[in-house]
Each structure stands twice: as structure tokens, then as C-alpha cells.
Design an enzyme around this catalytic site. Structure first.
Site, PDB file in Angstrom:
ATOM      1  N   THR A 127       0.836  -1.207   0.000  1.00 54.90           N
ATOM      2  CA  THR A 127       0.000   0.000   0.000  1.00 54.90           C
ATOM      3  C   THR A 127       0.868   1.252   0.000  1.00 54.90           C
ATOM      4  OG1 THR A 127      -1.578  -1.223   1.371  1.00 54.90           O
ATOM      5  CG2 THR A 127      -1.941   1.136   1.164  1.00 54.90           C
ATOM      6  N   LYS A 170      10.228   3.900   0.415  1.00 59.88           N
ATOM      7  CA  LYS A 170       9.204   4.251  -0.566  1.00 59.88           C
ATOM      8  C   LYS A 170       9.768   5.302  -1.509  1.00 59.88           C
ATOM      9  CE  LYS A 170       5.802   7.007   0.896  1.00 59.88           C
ATOM     10  NZ  LYS A 170       4.506   7.571   1.258  1.00 59.88           N
ATOM     11  N   ARG A 202      -8.947  -6.486   7.472  1.00 61.96           N
ATOM     12  CA  ARG A 202      -9.637  -5.293   7.958  1.00 61.96           C
ATOM     13  C   ARG A 202     -11.113  -5.399   7.570  1.00 61.96           C
ATOM     14  NH1 ARG A 202      -5.215  -2.648   9.517  1.00 61.96           N
ATOM     15  NH2 ARG A 202      -3.541  -2.056   8.092  1.00 61.96           N
ATOM     16  N   ASP A 225       1.486   9.932  13.635  1.00 58.84           N
ATOM     17  CA  ASP A 225       2.081   8.588  13.590  1.00 58.84           C
ATOM     18  C   ASP A 225       3.591   8.641  13.353  1.00 58.84           C
ATOM     19  OD1 ASP A 225       2.029   9.363  10.914  1.00 58.84           O
ATOM     20  OD2 ASP A 225       1.776   7.305  10.201  1.00 58.84           O
ATOM     21  N   ASP A 241       5.661   8.477  10.834  1.00 53.74           N
ATOM     22  CA  ASP A 241       6.253   9.348   9.817  1.00 53.74           C
ATOM     23  C   ASP A 241       5.508  10.662   9.634  1.00 53.74           C
ATOM     24  OD1 ASP A 241       4.079   7.975   8.748  1.00 53.74           O
ATOM     25  OD2 ASP A 241       4.887   8.000   6.719  1.00 53.74           O
ATOM     26  N   SER A 291       6.147   3.884   8.741  1.00 54.43           N
ATOM     27  CA  SER A 291       4.986   4.652   9.193  1.00 54.43           C
ATOM     28  C   SER A 291       4.429   4.200  10.533  1.00 54.43           C
ATOM     29  CB  SER A 291       3.921   4.602   8.105  1.00 54.43           C
ATOM     30  OG  SER A 291       2.852   5.389   8.476  1.00 54.43           O
ATOM     31  N   HIS A 292       3.208   3.665  10.512  1.00 54.59           N
ATOM     32  CA  HIS A 292       2.538   3.339  11.767  1.00 54.59           C
ATOM     33  C   HIS A 292       2.999   1.994  12.328  1.00 54.59           C
ATOM     34  CE1 HIS A 292       0.329   1.396   8.560  1.00 54.59           C
ATOM     35  NE2 HIS A 292      -0.119   0.529   9.441  1.00 54.59           N
ATOM     36  N   THR A 323      -7.610   2.063  -1.377  1.00 62.45           N
ATOM     37  CA  THR A 323      -6.825   2.424  -0.198  1.00 62.45           C
ATOM     38  C   THR A 323      -5.386   2.759  -0.589  1.00 62.45           C
ATOM     39  OG1 THR A 323      -8.188   1.085   1.245  1.00 62.45           O
ATOM     40  CG2 THR A 323      -5.932   1.486   1.971  1.00 62.45           C
ATOM     41  N   ASP A 371       2.369  11.458   8.891  1.00 62.81           N
ATOM     42  CA  ASP A 371       1.319  11.732   7.901  1.00 62.81           C
ATOM     43  C   ASP A 371      -0.090  11.434   8.406  1.00 62.81           C
ATOM     44  OD1 ASP A 371       1.636   9.002   7.825  1.00 62.81           O
ATOM     45  OD2 ASP A 371       1.948   8.860   5.660  1.00 62.81           O
ATOM     46  N   ARG A 372      -0.198  10.801   9.581  1.00 58.18           N
ATOM     47  CA  ARG A 372      -1.537  10.541  10.118  1.00 58.18           C
ATOM     48  C   ARG A 372      -1.865  11.532  11.236  1.00 58.18           C
ATOM     49  NH1 ARG A 372      -2.866   4.147  10.342  1.00 58.18           N
ATOM     50  NH2 ARG A 372      -1.896   3.601   8.368  1.00 58.18           N
ATOM     51  N   LYS A 404      -0.600  12.444   2.651  1.00 54.39           N
ATOM     52  CA  LYS A 404      -1.458  12.861   3.751  1.00 54.39           C
ATOM     53  C   LYS A 404      -0.573  13.578   4.755  1.00 54.39           C
ATOM     54  CE  LYS A 404      -1.535   8.212   5.894  1.00 54.39           C
ATOM     55  NZ  LYS A 404      -1.049   7.261   4.892  1.00 54.39           N
ATOM     56  N   ARG A 440       7.721  -2.697   3.063  1.00 53.00           N
ATOM     57  CA  ARG A 440       7.845  -2.756   4.527  1.00 53.00           C
ATOM     58  C   ARG A 440       8.175  -4.170   4.960  1.00 53.00           C
ATOM     59  NH1 ARG A 440       3.055   1.266   6.670  1.00 53.00           N
ATOM     60  NH2 ARG A 440       3.631   2.911   5.220  1.00 53.00           N
ATOM     61  N   GLU A 500      -8.597   9.362   4.293  1.00 44.34           N
ATOM     62  CA  GLU A 500      -8.776   7.935   4.499  1.00 44.34           C
ATOM     63  C   GLU A 500      -9.253   7.718   5.928  1.00 44.34           C
ATOM     64  OE1 GLU A 500      -6.078   5.147   2.192  1.00 44.34           O
ATOM     65  OE2 GLU A 500      -4.665   6.589   2.988  1.00 44.34           O
ATOM     66  N   GLU A 501      -9.987   6.626   6.106  1.00 43.90           N
ATOM     67  CA  GLU A 501     -10.501   6.298   7.433  1.00 43.90           C
ATOM     68  C   GLU A 501      -9.388   6.021   8.432  1.00 43.90           C
ATOM     69  OE1 GLU A 501      -9.766   3.070   8.464  1.00 43.90           O
ATOM     70  OE2 GLU A 501      -8.877   2.747   6.493  1.00 43.90           O
ATOM     71  N   SER A 502      -8.191   5.725   7.907  1.00 42.43           N
ATOM     72  CA  SER A 502      -7.068   5.302   8.736  1.00 42.43           C
ATOM     73  C   SER A 502      -6.298   6.507   9.295  1.00 42.43           C
ATOM     74  CB  SER A 502      -6.144   4.416   7.914  1.00 42.43           C
ATOM     75  OG  SER A 502      -5.788   5.067   6.702  1.00 42.43           O
TER      76      SER A 502
HETATM   77  C1  VG1 Z   1      -2.949   1.275   5.772  1.00 44.15           C
HETATM   78  C2  VG1 Z   1      -4.216   2.106   5.734  1.00 44.15           C
HETATM   79  C3  VG1 Z   1      -4.221   2.993   4.508  1.00 44.15           C
HETATM   80  C4  VG1 Z   1      -2.960   3.865   4.505  1.00 44.15           C
HETATM   81  C5  VG1 Z   1      -1.730   2.987   4.607  1.00 44.15           C
HETATM   82  C6  VG1 Z   1      -0.458   3.792   4.737  1.00 44.15           C
HETATM   83  O1  VG1 Z   1      -2.884   0.426   4.654  1.00 44.15           O
HETATM   84  O2  VG1 Z   1      -5.349   1.278   5.753  1.00 44.15           O
HETATM   85  O3  VG1 Z   1      -5.387   3.774   4.513  1.00 44.15           O
HETATM   86  O4  VG1 Z   1      -2.883   4.622   3.326  1.00 44.15           O
HETATM   87  O5  VG1 Z   1      -1.818   2.145   5.754  1.00 44.15           O
HETATM   88  O6  VG1 Z   1      -0.510   4.618   5.849  1.00 44.15           O
HETATM   89  P1  VG1 Z   1      -3.285  -1.119   4.706  1.00 44.15           P
HETATM   90  O7  VG1 Z   1      -3.004  -1.673   3.335  1.00 44.15           O
HETATM   91  O8  VG1 Z   1      -2.491  -1.745   5.784  1.00 44.15           O
HETATM   92  O9  VG1 Z   1      -4.738  -1.142   5.050  1.00 44.15           O
HETATM   93  V1  VG1 Z   1       0.910   5.037   6.633  1.00 44.15           V
HETATM   94  O10 VG1 Z   1       0.585   6.254   7.647  1.00 44.15           O
HETATM   95  O11 VG1 Z   1       1.323   3.529   7.342  1.00 44.15           O
HETATM   96  O12 VG1 Z   1       1.982   5.351   5.438  1.00 44.15           O
HETATM   97 CO    CO Z   2       2.215   7.189   8.216  1.00 48.24          CO
END
Ligand code: VG1
Ligand code: CO
Length: 543
Positions: free
Chosen positions: A18, A126, A496, A277, A279, A113-114, A344, A281-282, A376, A22, A363-365
Site C-alpha cells: 500500500t 518508498k 480489515r 504517527d 512518519d 509509518s505506523h 486504499t 502523515d496521520r 497525507k 515494509r 482515508e478512514e485510517s
Molecule cells: C494502511 C491504511 C491505509 C494507509 C496505509 C499507509 O494500509 O489502511 O489507509 O494509506 O496504511 O498509511 P493497509 O493496506 O495496511 O490497510 V501510513 O501512515 O502507514 O503510510
Molecule cells: Co504514516
């Protein structure tokens, strides 16, 4: 100093998900693993002479090592110049900002990221393109193809660059400029938001807590919220980026940011709480006794966008990822603008933003952003809320309640089943797909399935098609169940389940979210047999 070609063995599984590649840190530490992926990026980019790249990461374990390796490889590939954040630090939104501002050819973001960090945690890498956004699939697929065919990588044997001193140095023929990671980004924020009004708000004693979660956004939040906006020292906590995020899980949601949520529910709660988060972006937006659902946050920002100077002229359109609630669609309808539904991942928003079809995305996340960059942007969302609070004189809670009263409430929740057996999860999705045709028209209690499909997206700009982007079970009243597999996890599979139900009646806007969604939760289980197939009794995380 010489440039060498090092023979390498191939690694399976270097396909970006996504948001980039990672993996566990230990996987990245295998000799040649990082190098192969970076070589594949350079092979995809082609001739780099005369080009500038941006490089930085979220400061997690392995960040500095990776920065040094990438610099030596960039020099070997004849890159003209690299802009690197001091200490190897740049948040994801800052990379996007710096690429755009300095007209760079692209950038490399080092982050998972998260995902948790530290020697036993995750690392990620990335590539972002010229517009500042994540590379689209045709580029990530080309990178992946190179990882499966390359025979060696090119690297300089030069010594390490001093990353802690701002200024210009040279590596082989390549210029390296160590930049202040915050300056360009802060300057952009000051242009978008009414800093005077926010400063006045803090001047009147407005109280806030921003939790940097010991990840990358701390230095940005400290410089902007405490430095430029005059919030008292201590407003930003956990502000120092740490290699292991101080043991925090830098994924801002009510589960991982439990301390912040407890503070906001307590007697001495500040008026506004926020977190970001790994990095940067959240974002998580918290009022007193209220964690704002990210889908609602997008809708509320959209409905009130013209309160912020950078959006005074109005917004062109809104884009949301498919699983994100339809709260934003109602705002778009009221404003008479388009609402786009994408798969997504932020990479799908780039074309819509570039073509000026959308101004705001979400995004919902816990991801929200706009056309100011192509990622983001966590702190941006927090500043947007501060701007709304300052301009309206209303609290977070008032803004949310009034929004629901006007547009109705989209009850929304995501249930994650983390690190389940990958084969069982795949089989569940295959079997579910096979059932879709027969689901349409079926009734489950009060709900009737109007449509059941596997989401396919055709990009309105370049017509690229992305299929199998999530199973949707859409009810006749607009309620939805969505199931998809995560593309960012590094252990087994993560399923999910996204649940949404609309409620127009304001007297029913204060239900408990899980209770409001209970019938849909039961239908999701009945249709997917998720618990039985994964052997789980309950979700790992509910947000
Ligand atoms: C998750 C989220 C998605 C987001 C992605 C990267 O992806 O659901 O909405 O864009 O993380 O976010 P996935 O494929 O695990 O559902 V970040 O802040 O980790 O770059
Ligand atoms: Co992030």
C-alpha cells in the site's frame, strides 16, 4: 573514492505494498537487501544526471544506516544533488513539500509509518515522484520487476556524510545538502492557515496536548505549535524522535494513544488533543470525551474549509478511499462538487490533485490531506482544526455535533484482525468473492444487500485500472460492510473489516458506535466466517 559494482543475489518479495516496501528490520539488514531495492529504484529512474533527489525518514532504527547507503548509491548513479534532512530526519509530508518546493525529481522516504520500530520492529522504503506523491503502481511494479532480475548494485566506497550539520558537502561528484527538516514545511503551513488567529487563541489561554509519540512529528509540532503559534511549553509531548519510538506504537488511534484519550476524558482535560504517527502523515483529533472519527474529520474540514486562508476560494472536489465513510460525500453533495472514491493508499489521490479535480483527500485510517502536497499530512490536519476552532469560536465537540445535526451521522468503525494465518485469510477472501453474485438481493434482518462486489477503480485521469481493492457489501440504505487485506503488515495477513451505517435522526446521534453497528458486525461475521476461519474470537484492534 571509487564506484563499485557489487554482485548480489536476488530476494523474493520485494514488491511494494500500500505504501512502499515494509519488512522486519532484520530482513532489511541482510547484506544486499536494501541495496537491491534501491538499485531497482535507480534502474527504474534511468539517467539521473543533473537531477535532484530528496532523502529522509522518520528516524526509526536503521534510518541513519540506510541514509548513508542510499547516498553512496545515489552518487554511484550520478545523481547531481541530494537534499537530506538533518539527522536523516524528514517526515513524509515534509519530503513531499521539499520535493515540490525545490523542484526535485523525486524522493526516497525511509519509514514503516505506523508499524512499530526498533531492532525487532519494522523498516520501510518508498519512492515519491516529481509531484511529491507516492509513485503510482506502474512505477512500483517496474521497481519490483528490477528486484527480480538485477545482478548487482552500484555504490561508492566513500565514507559517511556528516548528517548532523546543516550545509553542503560533496560525495564523489554529487552535491549533498543537509537541510533543516522543518523550515520549508513550517513556511507552507503559515501560508495555509490563519496563524494570527491561532496565536490569539493560545494567547487567550486555550489548552491543547499534542502527542508526538516519540516519532517524527515532534520537532515539527514543537517548532510550529509552541514556537510559531505560542502554545505553552509542554503542549507537545513525546516530541523527541527515538529509534524505537520510546516503545510507543506510533499509530494514533484510541487504542495506541490511550494515554491521550484518558487525559481528554479526565477532569483536567485540555480543550484539544491530537497525535500523529511514525512518519507524521496521520492525525488523530480528540475533543473532551470525544475521539473524532477520521472520516468525520475529513467531512468537517471539507464543510468548513473556507475558514482557512489557504482554502478561502473553496474546494474543487473531495476524494476518499473506498472504505472511508460516506460522510464526505454528503458534504460534497451540499457544496455541489465531485466526490471521488479511490482504492486504499495515498498514491491514488495524486492524479486527482494534479488535475485539480480534488482539493481535499482522506482515508478512514487517520489520514487527511489536501493539494498543498501529495501525501497525507498529520500536522496539517491538526492545524486545520486549530484554525476552525479559532475562526468559529467553537469547541471540537460543538463542531462535530453541529456537523452531524446538519448532515446526519455516519456511524463508522474498523475491526482489524492482525497477523492471522495468511493462507486462511486468502482462502476467506477467495470464498467470499465467489459468494458475491449470490449475495445481492439477500436480506439479513432489517438490511437488504443492494450490491456486492470487489472494488475496481479506473483512474479518471490516466485510466489505469486497479482491481481487487476490497469486497463491498452495500445495503439498500447505504450501510456498508467492506473487507480487505492489509498491504502494510509484515506478519502473516491482517484482515480489515470496515463497517458503516447512516443515521439521519439527531436524537439518535449519541449511540455507542459498536452498538449502532452491531447488526452489521453480525452480518459481516455470518457472511465471511472470519472468526471461525482465522481462529480469532475478537478483533486485535477496534478503531
Ligand atoms: C494502511 C491504511 C491505509 C494507509 C496505509 C499507509 O494500509 O489502511 O489507509 O494509506 O496504511 O498509511 P493497509 O493496506 O495496511 O490497510 V501510513 O501512515 O502507514 O503510510
Ligand atoms: Co504514516
Amino acid at each position: 573514492m571509487t564506484i563499485q559494482t557489487v554482485a548480489t543475489k536476488l530476494f523474493a518479495g520485494q514488491r511494494p505494498g500500500t505504501s512502499g516496501l515494509r519488512k522486519k528490520v532484520t530482513e532489511f539488514q541482510q547484506p544486499g537487501y536494501l541495496e537491491n531495492f534501491v538499485e531497482a529504484i535507480f534502474l527504474t529512474l534511468g539517467d539521473c544526471s543533473g537531477r535532484t533527489l530528496v532523502l529522509g525518514g522518520d528516524g526509526r532504527f536503521y534510518n541513519r544506516t540506510a541514509v548513508q547507503t542510499i547516498l553512496r548509491m545515489a552518487a554511484a548513479h550520478k545523481v547531481a544533488k541530494v537534499l537530506v534532512g538533518r539527522g536523516g530526519i524528514l517526515s513524509t509530508p515534509a519530503v513531499s513539500c521539499v520535493i515540490r518546493k525545490h523542484g526535485a525529481f523525486g524522493g526516497i522516504v525511509l519509514s514503516a509509518s505506523h508499524n512499530p520500530g526498533g531492532p525487532d520492529g519494522d523498516f520501510g522504503i518508498k519512492y515519491n515522484i516529481e509531484n511529491g506523491g507516492p509513485a503510482p503502481e506502474k512505477i512500483t511494479e517496474a521497481i519490483y520487476a528490477h528486484t527480480q532480475s538485477l545482478t548487482g548494485y552500484r555504490i561508492s566506497d566513500a565514507g559517511p556524510v556528516d548528517l548532523d550539520r546543516i550545509g553542503a558537502t560533496q560525495l564523489e561528484e554529487m552535491a549533498v545538502e543537509v537541510i533543516d527538516p522543518v523550515a520549508d514545511y513550517a513556511e507552507l503551513m503559515a501560508r495555509l492557515f490563519d496563524f494570527d488567529a491561532i496565536r490569539a487563541l493560545f494567547g487567550r489561554g486555550f489548552t491543547m496536548r499534542f502527542d508526538g509519540m516519540s516519532a517524527v512529528s515532534g520537532p515539527y509540532a514543537k517548532a510550529i505549535i509552541e514556537g510559531m503559534l505560542g502554545a505553552p511549553a509542554g503542549t507537545v509531548i513525546n516530541a523527541e524522535p527515538r529509534e524505537d519510538f520510546g516503545g510507543h506504537h506510533p499509530d494514533p488511534n484510541p487504542v495506541n494513544a490511550a494515554e491521550l484519550v484518558a487525559l481528554m476524558n479526565g477532569a483536567d482535560a485540555p480543550e484539544f488533543g491530537a497525535a500523529s504517527d511514525g512518519d507524521g502523515d496521520r492525525n488523530m483529533i480528540v475533543g473532551r470525551n470525544l475521539a473524532v472519527a477520521p472520516s468525520d474529520s475529513l467531512a468537517i474540514i471539507a464543510a468548513n474549509a473556507t475558514m482557512a486562508p489557504g482554502y478561502r476560494a473553496g474546494i474543487k472536489g473531495i476524494a476518499r478511499s473506498m472504505p472511508t465513510s460516506q460522510a464526505a460525500d454528503r458534504v460534497a453533495e451540499a457544496l455541489g462538487i465531485s466526490c471521488f472514491e479511490t482504492p486504499t493508499g495515498w498514491k491514488y489521490f495524486g492524479n486527482l490533485l494534479d488535475a485539480n479535480l480534488a482539493t481535499l483527500c482522506g482515508e478512514e485510517s487517520y489520514g487527511t490531506g489536501s493539494n498543498h502536497i501529495r501525501e497525507k499530512d498529520g500536522l496539517w490536519a491538526v492545524l486545520f482544526w486549530l484554525n476552525l476552532i479559532a475562526a468559529s469560536g467553537k469547541s471540537v465537540n460543538q463542531l462535530v455535533q453541529e456537523h452531524w445535526a446538519r448532515f446526519g451521522r455516519n456511524y463508522y468503525s474498523r475491526h482489524d484482525y492482525e497477523a492471522v494465518d495468511a493462507a486462511s485469510a486468502d482462502k476467506m477472501m477467495v470464498d467470499l468473492r465467489a459468494k458475491l453474485a449470490s449475495l445481492a438481493g439477500q436480506s439479513f434482518g432489517d438490511f437488504r444487500v443492494a450490491q456486492a462486489d470487489d472494488f475496481v477503480y479506473t483512474d479518471p485521469v490516466d485510466h489505469a485500472v486497479a482491481s481487487k481493492q476490497g469486497i463491498r457489501i452495500i445495503m439498500s440504505d447505504g450501510s456498508r460492510i467492506v473487507l480487505r487485506l492489509s498491504g502494510t503488515g509484515t506478519e502473516g495477513a491482517t484482515v480489515r473489516v470496515y463497517l458503516e451505517r447512516y443515521e439521519a435522526d439527531p436524537s439518535r446521534h449519541d449511540l455507542d458506535t459498536q452498538e449502532a453497528l452491531a447488526p452489521l458486525i453480525a452480518i459481516a461475521e455470518q457472511v465471511s466466517e472470519l472468526k471461525q476461519r482465522t481462529g480469532r474470537k475478537e478483533p486485535s484492534v477496534i478503531t
